[in-house]
Scaffold this active site. Structure first.
Site, PDB file in Angstrom:
ATOM      1  N   HIS A  24      -4.866  -2.583   0.070  1.00 34.54           N
ATOM      2  CA  HIS A  24      -4.693  -3.688   1.008  1.00 34.54           C
ATOM      3  C   HIS A  24      -5.985  -3.798   1.806  1.00 34.54           C
ATOM      4  O   HIS A  24      -6.893  -2.978   1.655  1.00 34.54           O
ATOM      5  CB  HIS A  24      -3.504  -3.453   1.957  1.00 34.54           C
ATOM      6  CG  HIS A  24      -3.697  -2.293   2.870  1.00 34.54           C
ATOM      7  ND1 HIS A  24      -3.455  -0.990   2.481  1.00 34.54           N
ATOM      8  CD2 HIS A  24      -4.133  -2.220   4.154  1.00 34.54           C
ATOM      9  CE1 HIS A  24      -3.721  -0.167   3.475  1.00 34.54           C
ATOM     10  NE2 HIS A  24      -4.145  -0.888   4.508  1.00 34.54           N
ATOM     11  N   HIS A  44      -6.184   5.518  10.687  1.00 31.52           N
ATOM     12  CA  HIS A  44      -5.038   4.970   9.960  1.00 31.52           C
ATOM     13  C   HIS A  44      -3.930   4.502  10.888  1.00 31.52           C
ATOM     14  O   HIS A  44      -3.474   5.256  11.767  1.00 31.52           O
ATOM     15  CB  HIS A  44      -4.467   6.022   9.012  1.00 31.52           C
ATOM     16  CG  HIS A  44      -3.189   5.582   8.341  1.00 31.52           C
ATOM     17  ND1 HIS A  44      -3.177   4.637   7.341  1.00 31.52           N
ATOM     18  CD2 HIS A  44      -1.894   5.935   8.548  1.00 31.52           C
ATOM     19  CE1 HIS A  44      -1.925   4.432   6.947  1.00 31.52           C
ATOM     20  NE2 HIS A  44      -1.128   5.211   7.664  1.00 31.52           N
ATOM     21  N   ASP A  98      -8.914   7.628   6.820  1.00 32.21           N
ATOM     22  CA  ASP A  98      -7.752   6.810   6.530  1.00 32.21           C
ATOM     23  C   ASP A  98      -6.721   7.703   5.833  1.00 32.21           C
ATOM     24  O   ASP A  98      -6.954   8.912   5.673  1.00 32.21           O
ATOM     25  CB  ASP A  98      -8.151   5.614   5.664  1.00 32.21           C
ATOM     26  CG  ASP A  98      -7.240   4.411   5.863  1.00 32.21           C
ATOM     27  OD1 ASP A  98      -6.178   4.564   6.504  1.00 32.21           O
ATOM     28  OD2 ASP A  98      -7.577   3.318   5.377  1.00 32.21           O
ATOM     29  N   GLU A 153     -11.825  -2.674   3.580  1.00 32.55           N
ATOM     30  CA  GLU A 153     -12.174  -1.661   4.575  1.00 32.55           C
ATOM     31  C   GLU A 153     -13.417  -0.864   4.181  1.00 32.55           C
ATOM     32  O   GLU A 153     -14.219  -0.477   5.022  1.00 32.55           O
ATOM     33  CB  GLU A 153     -10.965  -0.753   4.803  1.00 32.55           C
ATOM     34  CG  GLU A 153      -9.816  -1.521   5.436  1.00 32.55           C
ATOM     35  CD  GLU A 153      -8.477  -0.812   5.372  1.00 32.55           C
ATOM     36  OE1 GLU A 153      -8.464   0.428   5.512  1.00 32.55           O
ATOM     37  OE2 GLU A 153      -7.444  -1.493   5.210  1.00 32.55           O
ATOM     38  N   GLU A 174      -4.233   6.394   3.072  1.00 31.64           N
ATOM     39  CA  GLU A 174      -3.739   6.026   1.748  1.00 31.64           C
ATOM     40  C   GLU A 174      -4.481   6.734   0.619  1.00 31.64           C
ATOM     41  O   GLU A 174      -3.921   6.953  -0.457  1.00 31.64           O
ATOM     42  CB  GLU A 174      -3.839   4.506   1.557  1.00 31.64           C
ATOM     43  CG  GLU A 174      -2.866   3.714   2.399  1.00 31.64           C
ATOM     44  CD  GLU A 174      -3.392   3.402   3.795  1.00 31.64           C
ATOM     45  OE1 GLU A 174      -2.749   2.619   4.505  1.00 31.64           O
ATOM     46  OE2 GLU A 174      -4.468   3.939   4.155  1.00 31.64           O
ATOM     47  N   HIS A 178      -9.046   3.562   0.701  1.00 32.44           N
ATOM     48  CA  HIS A 178      -8.345   2.879  -0.389  1.00 32.44           C
ATOM     49  C   HIS A 178      -9.071   1.589  -0.729  1.00 32.44           C
ATOM     50  O   HIS A 178      -9.880   1.086   0.047  1.00 32.44           O
ATOM     51  CB  HIS A 178      -6.904   2.570   0.022  1.00 32.44           C
ATOM     52  CG  HIS A 178      -6.820   1.766   1.284  1.00 32.44           C
ATOM     53  ND1 HIS A 178      -6.969   0.392   1.317  1.00 32.44           N
ATOM     54  CD2 HIS A 178      -6.645   2.152   2.580  1.00 32.44           C
ATOM     55  CE1 HIS A 178      -6.865  -0.028   2.562  1.00 32.44           C
ATOM     56  NE2 HIS A 178      -6.679   1.015   3.356  1.00 32.44           N
TER      57      HIS A 178
END
Length: 275
Positions: A115, A60, A8, A134, A10, A104
């Site tokens: 998020h 991502h 990912d 996630e 972030e 994240h």
């Protein structure tokens, strides 16, 4: 040894703002370079651990963030979308370990760029009644295949979330959240050395038993009651209130169905899955 790396953005070293991680953002191109360097550190660690086959999944947003030419040549890259299993596409029971790079924390936490999958469209998620994002979905899906998550990298809040799910997972905090768009950063070289060492020392855990036959309940609360209403047209999906729907199934099939939910939501809200 077959290693699977889900990446990912972030939670990548140095990145703190949407402009760092979204195509078109003023610092997105720099963010892509930082992403590649964190991944390459994980790949070097996997090689040191004895990996003979390394798969990297760009997980991502558009899933076209990693530039193939910037990736360590020892790895194969899964790039683009749609993907049947999204952030874990290509993961099979043949793999020996999962590495989550740049992850994240879930929606509602004060982690950097926190998020759950779709920015502000998903308010909350639960897996068997347990708050999940996630990180938890990746861990549960890998466990269903009998593949352990060996290492997770991200900010300190992401690392704490992973530890809550499974304290045996090695975590590497590359930054320390001050707010959703602010963090204290570890020096890049220090962070990548830590990633490489963690992967090299942790990709030796014995494989766990498959739990794919165990049914799980996934519940999602959406910002939009219209999205929740539309999803009830999918067999097996029921509502618990106007904005919350749930379904039951075995992982990883449940993860695949959730991907369908996100595509329905994206078509109704013009907001693609963010991840």
């Amino acid at each position: 040894m077959r290693i699977y790396i889900s990446v990912d953005m972030e939670g990548i070293t140095g990145l703190v703002d949407a402009n760092d991680v979204q195509p078109g953002g003023q610092d997105y191109e720099r963010g892509r370079q930082m992403m590649a360097e964190d991944v390459n550190a994980a790949i070097r660690g996997a090689i040191a651990a004895g990996a003979t086959h390394i798969t990297v999944n760009d997980a991502h947003g558009p899933m076209r963030n990693l530039l193939p030419e910037a990736l360590h040549p020892a790895a194969r890259l899964i790039r683009g979308k749609p993907k049947n299993v999204g952030m874990l596409d290509g993961l099979t029971a043949d793999h020996d370990a999962v590495i989550c790079v740049g992850y994240h924390s879930r929606s509602g936490t004060l982690g950097v760029l926190s998020h759950s999958f779709m920015g502000h469209e998903i308010e909350d998620m639960w897996l068997d009644g347990r708050p999940v994002g996630e990180i938890g979905m990746a861990h549960a899906t890998a466990a269903a295949l009998g593949v352990p998550v060996a290492v997770l990298t991200g900010d300190d809040r992401a690392c704490e979330e992973m530890t809550e799910w499974d304290a045996s997972v090695t975590t590497v905090a590359v930054k320390y959240a001050h707010d959703r768009f602010a963090a204290e950063l570890r020096p890049a070289d220090e962070a990548r050395t830590a990633i490489e060492k963690a992967v090299a020392s942790s990709c030796v855990a014995p494989r766990g038993p498959s739990t794919a036959s165990e049914p799980a309940t996934l519940s999602v609360r959406w910002q939009s009651a219209s999205v929740a209403s539309a999803l009830q047209g999918i067999p097996g999906v029921t509502a618990t209130d106007f904005r919350t729907v749930q379904t039951q199934g075995a992982l990883p099939s449940l993860y695949r169905q959730f991907g369908v939910w996100m595509r329905v939501a994206a078509s109704m809200t013009n907001q693609p899955p963010y991840c």
